[in-house]
Design a protein around this motif. Structure first.
Motif, PDB file in Angstrom:
ATOM      1  N   ALA A  43      42.024  58.976  54.168  1.00 23.09           N
ATOM      2  CA  ALA A  43      40.765  58.245  53.990  1.00 23.09           C
ATOM      3  C   ALA A  43      40.660  57.831  52.525  1.00 23.09           C
ATOM      4  O   ALA A  43      41.064  58.577  51.624  1.00 23.09           O
ATOM      5  N   LEU A  44      40.108  56.649  52.332  1.00 23.35           N
ATOM      6  CA  LEU A  44      40.217  55.996  51.030  1.00 23.35           C
ATOM      7  C   LEU A  44      38.959  55.183  50.746  1.00 23.35           C
ATOM      8  O   LEU A  44      38.526  54.406  51.599  1.00 23.35           O
ATOM      9  N   GLU A  45      38.385  55.340  49.570  1.00 20.98           N
ATOM     10  CA  GLU A  45      37.343  54.414  49.144  1.00 20.98           C
ATOM     11  C   GLU A  45      38.010  53.377  48.257  1.00 20.98           C
ATOM     12  O   GLU A  45      38.898  53.715  47.462  1.00 20.98           O
ATOM     13  N   ILE A  46      37.615  52.114  48.415  1.00 20.77           N
ATOM     14  CA  ILE A  46      38.210  51.035  47.607  1.00 20.77           C
ATOM     15  C   ILE A  46      37.100  50.254  46.920  1.00 20.77           C
ATOM     16  O   ILE A  46      36.187  49.766  47.578  1.00 20.77           O
ATOM     17  N   LYS A  47      37.220  50.109  45.598  1.00 22.13           N
ATOM     18  CA  LYS A  47      36.192  49.410  44.826  1.00 22.13           C
ATOM     19  C   LYS A  47      36.647  48.002  44.466  1.00 22.13           C
ATOM     20  O   LYS A  47      37.838  47.768  44.284  1.00 22.13           O
ATOM     21  N   SER A  48      35.676  47.104  44.281  1.00 22.79           N
ATOM     22  CA  SER A  48      35.979  45.827  43.623  1.00 22.79           C
ATOM     23  C   SER A  48      35.856  46.102  42.116  1.00 22.79           C
ATOM     24  O   SER A  48      35.975  47.242  41.694  1.00 22.79           O
ATOM     25  N   GLY A  49      35.653  45.084  41.308  1.00 18.29           N
ATOM     26  CA  GLY A  49      35.418  45.335  39.890  1.00 18.29           C
ATOM     27  C   GLY A  49      36.499  44.810  38.962  1.00 18.29           C
ATOM     28  O   GLY A  49      36.362  44.892  37.741  1.00 18.29           O
ATOM     29  N   TYR A  50      37.587  44.265  39.536  1.00 20.73           N
ATOM     30  CA  TYR A  50      38.578  43.589  38.693  1.00 20.73           C
ATOM     31  C   TYR A  50      38.541  42.081  38.942  1.00 20.73           C
ATOM     32  O   TYR A  50      39.490  41.377  38.655  1.00 20.73           O
ATOM     33  N   GLY A  51      37.412  41.614  39.532  1.00 23.72           N
ATOM     34  CA  GLY A  51      37.244  40.187  39.762  1.00 23.72           C
ATOM     35  C   GLY A  51      36.370  39.613  38.663  1.00 23.72           C
ATOM     36  O   GLY A  51      36.785  38.757  37.886  1.00 23.72           O
ATOM     37  N   LEU A  52      35.130  40.115  38.603  1.00 23.66           N
ATOM     38  CA  LEU A  52      34.140  39.742  37.582  1.00 23.66           C
ATOM     39  C   LEU A  52      33.699  38.285  37.645  1.00 23.66           C
ATOM     40  O   LEU A  52      33.035  37.806  36.726  1.00 23.66           O
ATOM     41  N   THR A  53      34.126  37.552  38.677  1.00 19.85           N
ATOM     42  CA  THR A  53      33.491  36.274  39.032  1.00 19.85           C
ATOM     43  C   THR A  53      33.114  36.450  40.499  1.00 19.85           C
ATOM     44  O   THR A  53      33.672  37.316  41.185  1.00 19.85           O
TER      45      THR A  53
END
Ligand code: NIG
Ligand code: FE
Length: 412
Positions: A143-153
């Motif tokens: 089981a894995l949580e995945i974040k965004s945050g390397y887009g920034l647009t």
């Protein structure tokens, strides 16, 4: 499909379904059954017990686990596994004397990864990310949580979350997704933080919610990144879209972010390398899970989260990887568990609890995975022959895994 595993030397982390997390002294208890069997039906745990009481079971497939341990798969509640490229040059720059902060201040760090990701197609980002997902599944993560945050647009944040959702759909691993638009201030907003917060709140969040791309909302609450006031704003906005908080706090400085997270009913507060008594007091009598990321401390040579103080205060603790290109280019939960024992003085029982049942809690998945419990997903690790479960963190850096089953199916 029915799979029967017999002669298990020790079946680890056997729990009743009402246990959602373990705290304080409970963390030193790891319930096991020696010489056990485990029966899996259609991807779920159907039965388990002592070999002496093995009922007559009709199995399509029998695995003899003589000399081997069986434990639930790791639950990694904090990752940034969807990213593009790498930051190996910054790694070398740090060896040559630059600090993480100095690298970030000259436009490296998170902004460097964001630039690469913005220039990577969604398909390419997916392909790069699934290589890592397959690796961590083989390392026992179920089981894995995945974040965004390397887009920034807006476009790039949405691209990251779509890739995470595709992973959720196409892989057997359980996935939860987190919107981390407030990870760093993009260069164009250098002198206009309010403008970026507005973009997150008025443009990104509505789209994330509209496409149902996230379960949680995150922010990097840290000096030089986002303040307590910014954190309140973002968490309030997230709440309006039904997103619970899971936040980055106290990585480099302690200034009240933990109490603020608790006030917002955060499911978890993560990092906590710097922790003071007010932070510990704020966590008491809350439902917020503290999460430690020892591989990040290892890689950046920063302090380890004070696990003993947290557990000895009666609190729960979770261990996760923080898999990301800048501070933790590793998603190996086995290494995390070892490092927690070696560097944070957690006992093997505490570390295994922190990386399974408590990790599941930190993703809202306690009812689905994180323990050997009837009705939970058959996400299990079968070890090689080992003398005891203490041996797993003890003989660090070695691969002790023989097989991993996710939803009862062996990971190739
Ligand atoms: O959790 N602390 C903030 N974010 C990431 C790392 C960011 C980076 O350097 O890319 C972390 O460590
Ligand atoms: Fe992180």
């Amino acid at each position: 499909m029915r799979t029967l595993i017999i002669n298990i030397k020790e079946l680890i982390q056997v729990r009743d379904s009402h246990i959602k997390k373990v705290s304080g002294k409970e963390m030193s208890v790891l319930p096991t059954i020696k010489n056990a069997f485990l029966f899996i039906k259609d991807g779920f745990i159907e039965d388990y017990g002592d070999m002496a009481n093995l009922p007559k079971l009709n199995a399509d497939n029998t695995i003899d686990a003589n000399g081997k341990m069986v434990l639930p798969c790791w639950c990694d509640s904090h990752t940034h596994i969807v990213y593009a490229g790498n930051r190996e040059q910054e790694f070398v720059d740090r060896i040559n004397g630059l600090s993480y902060e100095e690298i970030a201040n000259r436009g490296g760090g998170i902004l460097n990864s964001a630039k690469t990701l913005q220039n990577t197609s969604e398909e390419d980002l997916y392909q790069q990310s699934i290589d890592r997902v397959q690796d961590v599944m083989r390392l026992g993560t179920g089981a894995l949580e995945i974040k965004s945050g390397y887009g920034l647009t807006t476009d790039a944040e949405i691209k990251m979350l779509r890739v995470a959702k595709r992973i959720q759909k196409e892989f057997p691993v359980q996935v939860k997704t987190t919107f981390l638009g407030a990870h760093a201030l993009p260069l164009e907003y250098k002198n206009n933080k309010e403008g970026y917060l507005d973009l997150i709140i008025n443009e990104m969040l509505p789209q994330v919610a509209d496409e149902q791309l996230a379960d949680y909302i995150d922010i990097f609450c840290e000096k030089g990144y986002f303040s307590l006031e910014d954190t309140s704003k973002i968490l309030t906005a997230g709440k309006q879209y039904g997103l619970t908080a899971k936040i980055h706090v106290n990585q480099f400085n302690a200034f009240g972010g933990v109490a603020l997270g608790v006030q917002f009913g955060a499911l978890s507060v993560d990092h906590l390398e710097e922790l003071n008594q007010e932070d510990i007091d704020a966590l008491k009598n809350s439902n917020t899970m503290p999460v430690a990321l020892p591989s990040c401390s290892y890689f950046l040579s920063i302090p380890y989260t004070p696990a003993r103080r947290i557990i000895d205060a009666g609190l729960p603790l979770t261990l996760a990887t923080d898999y990301n290109p800048g501070s933790t280019p590793s998603g190996n939960m086995n290494f995390v568990v070892s490092t927690a024992c070696i560097k944070m003085k957690m006992t093997p029982e505490e570390a295994i609890n922190a990386a399974t049942i408590n990790g599941a809690y930190a993703m809202g998945l306690s009812d689905i995975c994180g323990s050997i419990t009837i009705g939970k997903k058959a996400n299990i690790i079968i070890t090689k022959e080992v003398p005891s479960y203490n041996y797993l963190p003890y003989a660090f850096g070695n691969n002790h895994i023989d097989k991993v089953l996710i939803n009862g199916i062996e990971v190739e």
